[in-house]
Design a protein around this motif. Structure first.
Motif, PDB file in Angstrom:
ATOM      1  N   UNK A   5     -61.524   9.201  48.199  1.00 41.89           N
ATOM      2  CA  UNK A   5     -61.087   8.294  47.139  1.00 41.89           C
ATOM      3  C   UNK A   5     -61.035   9.053  45.842  1.00 41.89           C
ATOM      4  N   UNK A   6     -59.884   9.081  45.225  1.00 37.35           N
ATOM      5  CA  UNK A   6     -59.715   9.739  43.942  1.00 37.35           C
ATOM      6  C   UNK A   6     -59.530   8.679  42.887  1.00 37.35           C
ATOM      7  N   UNK A   7     -60.204   8.820  41.776  1.00 37.15           N
ATOM      8  CA  UNK A   7     -60.133   7.831  40.701  1.00 37.15           C
ATOM      9  C   UNK A   7     -59.646   8.488  39.432  1.00 37.15           C
ATOM     10  N   UNK A   8     -58.794   7.783  38.717  1.00 35.99           N
ATOM     11  CA  UNK A   8     -58.297   8.222  37.421  1.00 35.99           C
ATOM     12  C   UNK A   8     -59.102   7.483  36.380  1.00 35.99           C
ATOM     13  N   UNK A   9     -59.773   8.189  35.500  1.00 33.97           N
ATOM     14  CA  UNK A   9     -60.648   7.531  34.548  1.00 33.97           C
ATOM     15  C   UNK A   9     -60.185   7.755  33.128  1.00 33.97           C
ATOM     16  N   UNK A  10     -60.443   6.761  32.286  1.00 28.99           N
ATOM     17  CA  UNK A  10     -60.154   6.876  30.872  1.00 28.99           C
ATOM     18  C   UNK A  10     -61.223   6.152  30.104  1.00 28.99           C
ATOM     19  N   UNK A  11     -61.419   6.569  28.873  1.00 34.12           N
ATOM     20  CA  UNK A  11     -62.323   5.861  27.977  1.00 34.12           C
ATOM     21  C   UNK A  11     -61.747   5.990  26.591  1.00 34.12           C
ATOM     22  N   UNK A  12     -61.262   4.886  26.033  1.00 36.13           N
ATOM     23  CA  UNK A  12     -60.515   4.920  24.796  1.00 36.13           C
ATOM     24  C   UNK A  12     -61.130   3.978  23.787  1.00 36.13           C
ATOM     25  N   UNK A  13     -60.950   4.290  22.508  1.00 37.71           N
ATOM     26  CA  UNK A  13     -61.501   3.466  21.442  1.00 37.71           C
ATOM     27  C   UNK A  13     -60.405   2.958  20.533  1.00 37.71           C
ATOM     28  N   UNK A  14     -60.666   1.851  19.855  1.00 37.69           N
ATOM     29  CA  UNK A  14     -59.686   1.261  18.949  1.00 37.69           C
ATOM     30  C   UNK A  14     -59.639   2.037  17.643  1.00 37.69           C
ATOM     31  N   UNK A  15     -58.405   2.334  17.190  1.00 38.07           N
ATOM     32  CA  UNK A  15     -58.255   3.043  15.930  1.00 38.07           C
ATOM     33  C   UNK A  15     -57.186   2.437  15.042  1.00 38.07           C
ATOM     34  N   UNK A  16     -56.303   1.589  15.572  1.00 38.26           N
ATOM     35  CA  UNK A  16     -55.187   1.085  14.785  1.00 38.26           C
ATOM     36  C   UNK A  16     -55.606  -0.096  13.922  1.00 38.26           C
ATOM     37  N   UNK A  17     -54.819  -0.353  12.885  1.00 39.05           N
ATOM     38  CA  UNK A  17     -55.103  -1.461  11.989  1.00 39.05           C
ATOM     39  C   UNK A  17     -54.248  -2.643  12.377  1.00 39.05           C
ATOM     40  N   UNK A  18     -54.802  -3.576  13.139  1.00 34.18           N
ATOM     41  CA  UNK A  18     -54.099  -4.755  13.599  1.00 34.18           C
ATOM     42  C   UNK A  18     -54.972  -5.972  13.325  1.00 34.18           C
ATOM     43  N   UNK A  19     -54.445  -7.178  13.514  1.00 39.56           N
ATOM     44  CA  UNK A  19     -55.238  -8.382  13.265  1.00 39.56           C
ATOM     45  C   UNK A  19     -56.528  -8.406  14.088  1.00 39.56           C
ATOM     46  N   UNK A  20     -57.533  -9.193  13.695  1.00 41.06           N
ATOM     47  CA  UNK A  20     -58.777  -9.281  14.456  1.00 41.06           C
ATOM     48  C   UNK A  20     -58.524  -9.591  15.926  1.00 41.06           C
ATOM     49  N   UNK A  21     -59.290  -8.975  16.793  1.00 38.57           N
ATOM     50  CA  UNK A  21     -59.191  -9.121  18.249  1.00 38.57           C
ATOM     51  C   UNK A  21     -57.877  -8.578  18.806  1.00 38.57           C
ATOM     52  N   UNK A  22     -57.135  -7.811  17.998  1.00 37.94           N
ATOM     53  CA  UNK A  22     -55.855  -7.286  18.475  1.00 37.94           C
ATOM     54  C   UNK A  22     -55.716  -5.795  18.173  1.00 37.94           C
ATOM     55  N   UNK A  23     -56.810  -5.077  18.126  1.00 35.40           N
ATOM     56  CA  UNK A  23     -56.747  -3.646  17.873  1.00 35.40           C
ATOM     57  C   UNK A  23     -56.360  -2.913  19.152  1.00 35.40           C
ATOM     58  N   UNK A  24     -55.418  -2.005  19.027  1.00 30.73           N
ATOM     59  CA  UNK A  24     -54.926  -1.261  20.189  1.00 30.73           C
ATOM     60  C   UNK A  24     -56.015  -0.331  20.704  1.00 30.73           C
ATOM     61  N   UNK A  25     -56.357  -0.465  21.994  1.00 32.68           N
ATOM     62  CA  UNK A  25     -57.393   0.359  22.601  1.00 32.68           C
ATOM     63  C   UNK A  25     -56.836   1.489  23.451  1.00 32.68           C
ATOM     64  N   UNK A  26     -55.652   1.306  24.009  1.00 34.32           N
ATOM     65  CA  UNK A  26     -55.076   2.340  24.848  1.00 34.32           C
ATOM     66  C   UNK A  26     -54.068   1.775  25.824  1.00 34.32           C
ATOM     67  N   UNK A  27     -53.473   2.651  26.607  1.00 39.16           N
ATOM     68  CA  UNK A  27     -52.474   2.258  27.608  1.00 39.16           C
ATOM     69  C   UNK A  27     -52.874   2.796  28.975  1.00 39.16           C
ATOM     70  N   UNK A  28     -52.523   2.055  29.995  1.00 40.26           N
ATOM     71  CA  UNK A  28     -52.755   2.450  31.381  1.00 40.26           C
ATOM     72  C   UNK A  28     -51.456   2.273  32.164  1.00 40.26           C
TER      73      UNK A  28
END
Length: 199
Positions: A5-28
């Motif tokens: 089993x091979x797994x693709x892992x990511x760990x991303x943090x929010x950095x963009x300035x968007x409305x509350x609860x809508x900060x971009x965290x990353x893409x998959x």
């Protein structure tokens, strides 16, 4: 027979300035292909047919509202379906694809697809081909979640797409896309602790 089993892992943090609860965290990305070990009968479907799916295990580090938007379809094979081929000829290769997302808490059992289901969406994304998904859910930190991406119609496969993930400011998520779950013990959460990649 032993399957790796091979797994693709990511760990991303929010950095963009968007409305509350809508900060971009990353893409998959996701890829739905024909594999009997990645198939089930999706919830709320009463006819015959099986659905192929892609599954991802994930956690978040902050309580709050999170959103997953299917912002793009990058490939789709209509397999000779007349309606879908007509749509592709008129609008582009991606147009006929109709993905569907289900979110589960703690575990996912393909034999009982309504168990632990906390949310789903088919056509919520405001854009694209009008049938891409978007789902918003309140999630809790350090709880095991599973995102199961399948299709609206049975039998569809050979589809690729992109999911944009949003959440609270300063939040991050940790996700493992599982392309070949060799055992349903993994899917059922029996070895979920082995998949944790964060400290």
């Amino acid at each position: 027979v032993t399957t790796l089993l091979f797994a693709i892992t990511t760990s991303l943090s929010a950095t963009s300035l968007e409305p509350p609860s809508s900060f971009f965290l990353g893409s998959e990305t996701f890829d739905i292909y024909e594999d009997e070990s990645l198939s089930f009968i999706r919830p709320n479907f009463d006819e015959e047919g099986i659905f192929y799916f892609n599954i991802a295990y994930f956690t978040v580090d902050t309580d709050g509202l999170y959103k997953a938007s299917n912002s793009a379809i990058t490939f789709h094979n209509p397999f000779g379906w007349d309606y879908q081929e007509q749509q592709q000829n008129a609008h582009g290769q991606w147009y006929a694809a109709d993905p569907y997302i289900y979110i589960y808490e703690n575990s996912f059992n393909p034999q009982s697809p309504s168990l632990n289901l906390i949310g789903s969406d088919d056509d919520g994304y405001d854009g694209g081909n009008d049938v891409q998904f978007e789902i918003s859910l309140n999630l809790e930190a350090d709880v095991d979640y599973y995102a199961v991406i399948t299709t609206y119609d049975p039998g569809e496969n050979d589809m690729e797409g992109v999911i944009d993930i949003y959440g609270p400011q300063g939040a991050s998520y940790s996700m493992t896309i599982i392309p070949e779950p060799a055992t349903y013990g993994l899917i059922l959460g029996c070895v979920a602790l082995l998949l944790r990649r964060y400290v």
